[in-house]
Design a protein around this motif. Structure first.
Motif, PDB file in Angstrom:
ATOM      1  N   ARG A   1     109.017 -45.974  27.663  1.00 54.21           N
ATOM      2  CA  ARG A   1     109.931 -47.089  27.861  1.00 54.21           C
ATOM      3  C   ARG A   1     110.785 -47.268  26.611  1.00 54.21           C
ATOM      4  O   ARG A   1     110.389 -46.886  25.517  1.00 54.21           O
TER       5      ARG A   1
ATOM      6  N   ASP B   1      99.842 -49.042  31.685  1.00 55.50           N
ATOM      7  CA  ASP B   1      99.067 -48.006  31.001  1.00 55.50           C
ATOM      8  C   ASP B   1      97.684 -47.837  31.615  1.00 55.50           C
ATOM      9  O   ASP B   1      97.083 -48.784  32.108  1.00 55.50           O
TER      10      ASP B   1
ATOM     11  N   LYS C   1      94.954 -45.187  25.089  1.00 59.33           N
ATOM     12  CA  LYS C   1      95.869 -44.795  26.167  1.00 59.33           C
ATOM     13  C   LYS C   1      95.615 -43.363  26.618  1.00 59.33           C
ATOM     14  O   LYS C   1      95.690 -42.428  25.829  1.00 59.33           O
TER      15      LYS C   1
ATOM     16  N   ASN D   1      97.269 -37.438  29.641  1.00 60.98           N
ATOM     17  CA  ASN D   1      96.631 -36.627  28.595  1.00 60.98           C
ATOM     18  C   ASN D   1      95.398 -35.983  29.203  1.00 60.98           C
ATOM     19  O   ASN D   1      94.280 -36.438  28.994  1.00 60.98           O
TER      20      ASN D   1
HETATM   21  P1  ADP Z   1     104.451 -46.485  28.603  1.00 63.17           P
HETATM   22  O1  ADP Z   1     104.853 -47.667  29.335  1.00 63.17           O
HETATM   23  O2  ADP Z   1     104.748 -45.200  29.269  1.00 63.17           O
HETATM   24  O3  ADP Z   1     103.111 -46.564  27.996  1.00 63.17           O
HETATM   25  P2  ADP Z   1     105.688 -46.624  26.023  1.00 63.17           P
HETATM   26  O4  ADP Z   1     107.135 -46.549  25.895  1.00 63.17           O
HETATM   27  O5  ADP Z   1     104.999 -47.773  25.435  1.00 63.17           O
HETATM   28  O6  ADP Z   1     105.474 -46.466  27.475  1.00 63.17           O
HETATM   29  O7  ADP Z   1     105.034 -45.277  25.503  1.00 63.17           O
HETATM   30  C1  ADP Z   1     105.509 -44.691  24.390  1.00 63.17           C
HETATM   31  C2  ADP Z   1     104.574 -44.953  23.266  1.00 63.17           C
HETATM   32  O8  ADP Z   1     103.282 -44.412  23.544  1.00 63.17           O
HETATM   33  C3  ADP Z   1     105.033 -44.218  22.043  1.00 63.17           C
HETATM   34  O9  ADP Z   1     105.835 -45.041  21.245  1.00 63.17           O
HETATM   35  C4  ADP Z   1     103.742 -43.809  21.335  1.00 63.17           C
HETATM   36  O10 ADP Z   1     103.272 -44.833  20.492  1.00 63.17           O
HETATM   37  C5  ADP Z   1     102.754 -43.664  22.459  1.00 63.17           C
HETATM   38  N1  ADP Z   1     102.581 -42.267  22.932  1.00 63.17           N
HETATM   39  C6  ADP Z   1     103.471 -41.255  22.924  1.00 63.17           C
HETATM   40  N2  ADP Z   1     102.984 -40.156  23.510  1.00 63.17           N
HETATM   41  C7  ADP Z   1     101.725 -40.460  23.914  1.00 63.17           C
HETATM   42  C8  ADP Z   1     100.705 -39.740  24.599  1.00 63.17           C
HETATM   43  N3  ADP Z   1     100.858 -38.482  25.022  1.00 63.17           N
HETATM   44  N4  ADP Z   1      99.548 -40.399  24.824  1.00 63.17           N
HETATM   45  C9  ADP Z   1      99.354 -41.668  24.432  1.00 63.17           C
HETATM   46  N5  ADP Z   1     100.281 -42.392  23.798  1.00 63.17           N
HETATM   47  C10 ADP Z   1     101.468 -41.808  23.540  1.00 63.17           C
END
Ligand code: ADP
Length: 253
Positions: free
Chosen positions: A51, A108, A115, A140
């Protein structure tokens, strides 16, 4: 696509070894006819995004996919898709891998508050009609958490992975997810949303917790007491109830 039991989702599947972003590919596809339900899957993404254009780290070993939907209905239920998609994924993970995941509002999937999957919805809405909806999912599946965390700058996220050892259930998991997604999609289309809501709440780690919510304009603290019909989070604060449509939340207060 052998073994896929869906009607619409996955009629066409585009598979890439490396792509910039499955979400961006779907965006380009959305201009073409006959792409309703198309699925884009990549082994690796070089510019995966979350996002607010945040980086989504996508090395091989994970499952990175987007689903393009061109539903012919009004936009009133669009905000339910993040919730419905995370629910569908959580159900698929439980069925195929027997692993419990928790749902953290808005979208999430976590294991022990780390996550394990993220969801991103891009939608185009014109005069209350949905032109297209692109559902992006990053799982993941089998990546070392360190391979991800080392590429994240502002690290207030813990990262989890689904399986540690060699595991060949990726395809089964994707197929089950697409089936569960089609199921919630049909429920949304036919207006049966309370079922999705109840199931989401049952798997949620957010409801009942004191949280800190950061929106684009403010930081709020309060107790998450529920979600409304549209998927908005209800935050109780000083005896008042506030609706949150979009925010990042943390369980630290
Ligand atoms: P979502 O709503 O998809 O969780 P975010 O925009 O919050 O969206 O996700 C991006 C954030 O998640 C990044 O800023 C980083 O901190 C974290 N992130 C990036 N890649 C991964 C991943 N493969 N697994 C877990 N966290 C991640």
């Amino acid at each position: 696509s052998d073994g896929l039991q869906t009607d619409i989702i996955g009629r066409k599947i585009y598979y890439f070894n490396t792509i910039d972003s499955t979400q961006n590919f779907a965006l380009r596809l959305s201009e073409w006819p006959h792409e309703n339900g198309s699925v884009i899957i990549a082994k690796k993404q070089t510019r995966g995004r979350g996002r607010l254009n945040r980086k989504w780290v996508s090395p091989s070993g994970g499952i990175w996919l987007s689903v393009l939907l061109k539903p012919n209905f009004d936009s009133s239920h669009t905000s339910l898709f993040p919730m419905a998609t995370s629910l569908a994924l959580s159900i698929a993970i439980k069925k195929i891998l027997k692993i419990d995941t928790q749902l953290k509002w808005p979208n999430d999937l976590t294991i022990n508050d780390k996550k394990v999957a993220g969801i991103l919805i891009d939608a185009s809405i014109e005069s209350n009609k949905i032109e297209y909806l692109i559902i992006g999912v990053g799982i993941n599946f089998q990546v070392k958490p360190s391979a991800i965390t080392r590429q994240i700058k502002n690290q207030n996220y813990g990262v989890a992975t689904l399986v540690e050892k060699e595991n060949n259930s990726q395809v089964k998991l994707v197929q089950q997810f697409l089936l569960e997604l089609e199921h919630v999609y049909n429920q949304i289309m036919s207006g049966h949303v309370s079922n999705i809501q109840q199931k989401w709440i049952k798997r949620s780690s957010t409801i009942g917790k004191n949280i800190t919510a950061t929106t684009t304009t403010e930081v709020l603290r309060g107790k998450a007491i529920g979600i409304d019909k549209t998927g908005a989070l209800l935050l109780s604060k000083d005896g008042k109830i506030q609706k949150l449509l979009a925010a990042d939340i943390s369980y630290k207060t």
